[in-house]
Design a protein around this motif. Structure first.
Motif, PDB file in Angstrom:
ATOM      1  N   ALA A 138      -2.909 -17.460  -3.537  1.00 37.73           N
ATOM      2  CA  ALA A 138      -2.451 -19.420  -3.692  1.00 37.73           C
ATOM      3  C   ALA A 138      -1.428 -18.710  -4.684  1.00 37.73           C
ATOM      4  CB  ALA A 138      -4.052 -19.700  -4.377  1.00 37.73           C
ATOM      5  N   SER A 139      -1.464 -17.673  -5.623  1.00 38.18           N
ATOM      6  CA  SER A 139       0.147 -17.755  -6.469  1.00 38.18           C
ATOM      7  C   SER A 139       1.704 -17.804  -5.674  1.00 38.18           C
ATOM      8  CB  SER A 139      -0.477 -16.997  -7.649  1.00 38.18           C
ATOM      9  OG  SER A 139       0.024 -15.310  -6.975  1.00 38.18           O
ATOM     10  N   LEU A 140       1.007 -17.169  -4.371  1.00 35.61           N
ATOM     11  CA  LEU A 140       2.340 -17.348  -3.976  1.00 35.61           C
ATOM     12  C   LEU A 140       2.684 -18.317  -2.928  1.00 35.61           C
ATOM     13  CD1 LEU A 140       1.325 -13.046  -2.914  1.00 35.61           C
ATOM     14  CD2 LEU A 140       2.719 -14.001  -4.112  1.00 35.61           C
ATOM     15  N   ASP A 141       2.096 -19.019  -3.536  1.00 37.63           N
ATOM     16  CA  ASP A 141       2.846 -20.734  -2.550  1.00 37.63           C
ATOM     17  C   ASP A 141       2.850 -20.722  -0.524  1.00 37.63           C
ATOM     18  OD1 ASP A 141       3.347 -21.448  -4.435  1.00 37.63           O
ATOM     19  OD2 ASP A 141       4.797 -20.500  -4.946  1.00 37.63           O
ATOM     20  N   GLY A 142       2.442 -19.525  -0.213  1.00 37.85           N
ATOM     21  CA  GLY A 142       2.276 -19.207   1.253  1.00 37.85           C
ATOM     22  C   GLY A 142       3.148 -18.255   1.499  1.00 37.85           C
ATOM     23  N   ASN A 143       4.379 -17.782   0.631  1.00 33.16           N
ATOM     24  CA  ASN A 143       4.750 -16.608   0.838  1.00 33.16           C
ATOM     25  C   ASN A 143       4.171 -15.275   1.776  1.00 33.16           C
ATOM     26  OD1 ASN A 143       7.327 -18.551   1.128  1.00 33.16           O
ATOM     27  ND2 ASN A 143       7.194 -17.997  -1.779  1.00 33.16           N
ATOM     28  N   LEU A 144       3.516 -15.114   1.310  1.00 30.66           N
ATOM     29  CA  LEU A 144       2.718 -12.914   1.908  1.00 30.66           C
ATOM     30  C   LEU A 144       1.341 -13.174   1.819  1.00 30.66           C
ATOM     31  CD1 LEU A 144       4.864 -11.464  -0.961  1.00 30.66           C
ATOM     32  CD2 LEU A 144       5.312 -11.227   1.807  1.00 30.66           C
ATOM     33  N   LYS A 145       1.137 -12.240   2.775  1.00 34.76           N
ATOM     34  CA  LYS A 145      -0.654 -12.705   2.630  1.00 34.76           C
ATOM     35  C   LYS A 145      -1.448 -11.268   1.944  1.00 34.76           C
ATOM     36  CE  LYS A 145      -4.642 -13.509   5.475  1.00 34.76           C
ATOM     37  NZ  LYS A 145      -5.578 -12.166   5.913  1.00 34.76           N
ATOM     38  N   VAL A 146      -1.546 -11.506   1.128  1.00 36.90           N
ATOM     39  CA  VAL A 146      -2.195 -10.189   0.970  1.00 36.90           C
ATOM     40  C   VAL A 146      -3.557 -10.547   0.485  1.00 36.90           C
ATOM     41  CG1 VAL A 146      -3.020  -8.889  -1.343  1.00 36.90           C
ATOM     42  CG2 VAL A 146      -0.651 -10.275  -1.659  1.00 36.90           C
ATOM     43  N   THR A 147      -4.419  -8.729   0.986  1.00 33.84           N
ATOM     44  CA  THR A 147      -5.535  -8.275   2.064  1.00 33.84           C
ATOM     45  C   THR A 147      -6.282  -7.375   1.011  1.00 33.84           C
ATOM     46  OG1 THR A 147      -4.702  -6.471   3.451  1.00 33.84           O
ATOM     47  CG2 THR A 147      -4.507  -8.616   4.687  1.00 33.84           C
ATOM     48  N   ASP A 148      -5.901  -7.136   0.080  1.00 35.93           N
ATOM     49  CA  ASP A 148      -6.464  -5.985  -1.005  1.00 35.93           C
ATOM     50  C   ASP A 148      -5.480  -6.046  -2.524  1.00 35.93           C
ATOM     51  OD1 ASP A 148      -7.784  -4.477  -2.435  1.00 35.93           O
ATOM     52  OD2 ASP A 148      -7.070  -2.934  -1.013  1.00 35.93           O
ATOM     53  N   SER A 149      -5.337  -6.957  -3.131  1.00 34.23           N
ATOM     54  CA  SER A 149      -4.103  -7.395  -3.921  1.00 34.23           C
ATOM     55  C   SER A 149      -4.641  -6.108  -5.572  1.00 34.23           C
ATOM     56  CB  SER A 149      -5.033  -8.605  -4.961  1.00 34.23           C
ATOM     57  OG  SER A 149      -6.075  -8.707  -5.497  1.00 34.23           O
ATOM     58  N   GLN A 150      -6.191  -5.828  -5.536  1.00 35.72           N
ATOM     59  CA  GLN A 150      -6.858  -4.569  -5.904  1.00 35.72           C
ATOM     60  C   GLN A 150      -6.842  -2.974  -5.229  1.00 35.72           C
ATOM     61  OE1 GLN A 150      -7.737  -5.768  -9.420  1.00 35.72           O
ATOM     62  NE2 GLN A 150      -7.118  -7.338  -8.364  1.00 35.72           N
ATOM     63  N   SER A 151      -5.858  -3.027  -4.337  1.00 38.92           N
ATOM     64  CA  SER A 151      -6.045  -1.677  -4.114  1.00 38.92           C
ATOM     65  C   SER A 151      -4.945  -0.613  -5.589  1.00 38.92           C
ATOM     66  CB  SER A 151      -5.571  -1.569  -3.512  1.00 38.92           C
ATOM     67  OG  SER A 151      -4.821  -0.605  -2.392  1.00 38.92           O
ATOM     68  N   GLY A 152      -5.238   0.718  -4.885  1.00 36.80           N
ATOM     69  CA  GLY A 152      -5.029   1.775  -5.672  1.00 36.80           C
ATOM     70  C   GLY A 152      -3.874   2.213  -5.753  1.00 36.80           C
ATOM     71  N   PHE A 153      -3.323   1.857  -3.561  1.00 35.96           N
ATOM     72  CA  PHE A 153      -2.842   2.446  -3.180  1.00 35.96           C
ATOM     73  C   PHE A 153      -1.557   1.019  -3.054  1.00 35.96           C
ATOM     74  CE2 PHE A 153      -1.451   4.730   0.871  1.00 35.96           C
ATOM     75  CZ  PHE A 153      -1.076   5.577   0.273  1.00 35.96           C
ATOM     76  N   ARG A 154      -0.333   2.202  -3.901  1.00 32.80           N
ATOM     77  CA  ARG A 154       0.897   0.801  -4.100  1.00 32.80           C
ATOM     78  C   ARG A 154       2.019   1.850  -3.897  1.00 32.80           C
ATOM     79  NH1 ARG A 154      -0.851  -3.841  -7.474  1.00 32.80           N
ATOM     80  NH2 ARG A 154      -2.742  -3.865  -7.079  1.00 32.80           N
ATOM     81  N   ALA A 155       3.418   0.928  -4.365  1.00 30.18           N
ATOM     82  CA  ALA A 155       4.256   1.848  -3.898  1.00 30.18           C
ATOM     83  C   ALA A 155       5.342   0.535  -4.719  1.00 30.18           C
ATOM     84  CB  ALA A 155       5.099   2.514  -2.565  1.00 30.18           C
ATOM     85  N   MET A 156       6.663   1.258  -5.718  1.00 26.00           N
ATOM     86  CA  MET A 156       7.539   0.377  -6.163  1.00 26.00           C
ATOM     87  C   MET A 156       8.421   0.986  -6.143  1.00 26.00           C
ATOM     88  SD  MET A 156       4.766   0.116  -9.791  1.00 26.00           S
ATOM     89  CE  MET A 156       3.183   0.147  -8.274  1.00 26.00           C
TER      90      MET A 156
END
Length: 166
Positions: A138-156
């Motif tokens: 909801a905070s992304l205004d429909g621009n993206l769909k996050v399926t696992d916001s709490q995942s510990g597997f991330r890259a940045m």
């Protein structure tokens, strides 16, 4: 691209060695031992990781912050966060980094919920994750769909980290 793989760990002597060994194929590995009382640090170091140890348990967030600080201080271009318990496949690190390497994303979150994995998670946790994912989307205004916001597997990318994105 110089990549640091950050693994926060707390009493993970049973899994840390194999996670480090598999992750080393894709970059330097930093294990932040968050006050473990077992052999996590020793096993991680023997497997080839750089180890930073918190004397007391400060929590996963503090362990990640220590890892990000290390990445910034040592000139890494990107960081990958990976849980120490083996729930994420280090062999998927290249897939996680691909959108960053192509300059399509500054941050990528790996999802545990693709390919029907939801069934192995208790109902109360699925409900909590659904609420968090719905709020994130909801905070992304429909621009993206996050399926696992709490995942510990991330890259940045380093730019995202240096702006305080952690």
């Amino acid at each position: 691209m110089r990549t640091l793989i950050i693994i926060p760990a707390y009493n993970e002597e049973l899994t840390i060695g194999s996670v480090v060994a598999l992750a080393r194929k894709y970059g330097d590995v930093l294990v932040v031992d968050d006050g473990s009382s077992d052999r996590t640090s020793e096993i991680a170091q023997n497997a080839g990781a750089i180890v930073v140890k918190h004397e007391t348990n400060m929590g996963k967030g503090a362990a990640l912050r220590t890892g990000f600080d290390y990445a910034l201080a040592n000139g890494y271009d990107a960081a990958v966060c990976l849980d120490a318990d083996g729930q994420h496949n280090p062999g998927e690190i290249p897939k996680l980094l691909e959108p960053i390497l192509k300059d399509e994303a500054d941050m990528v979150i790996g999802s545990r919920f693709l390919d029907g994995a939801k069934k192995s998670i208790p109902l109360y946790r699925r409900l909590g994750l659904w609420i968090l994912n719905t709020t994130t989307n909801a905070s992304l205004d429909g621009n993206l769909k996050v399926t696992d916001s709490q995942s510990g597997f991330r890259a940045m990318k380093w730019v995202w980290i240096s702006m305080g994105g952690a």
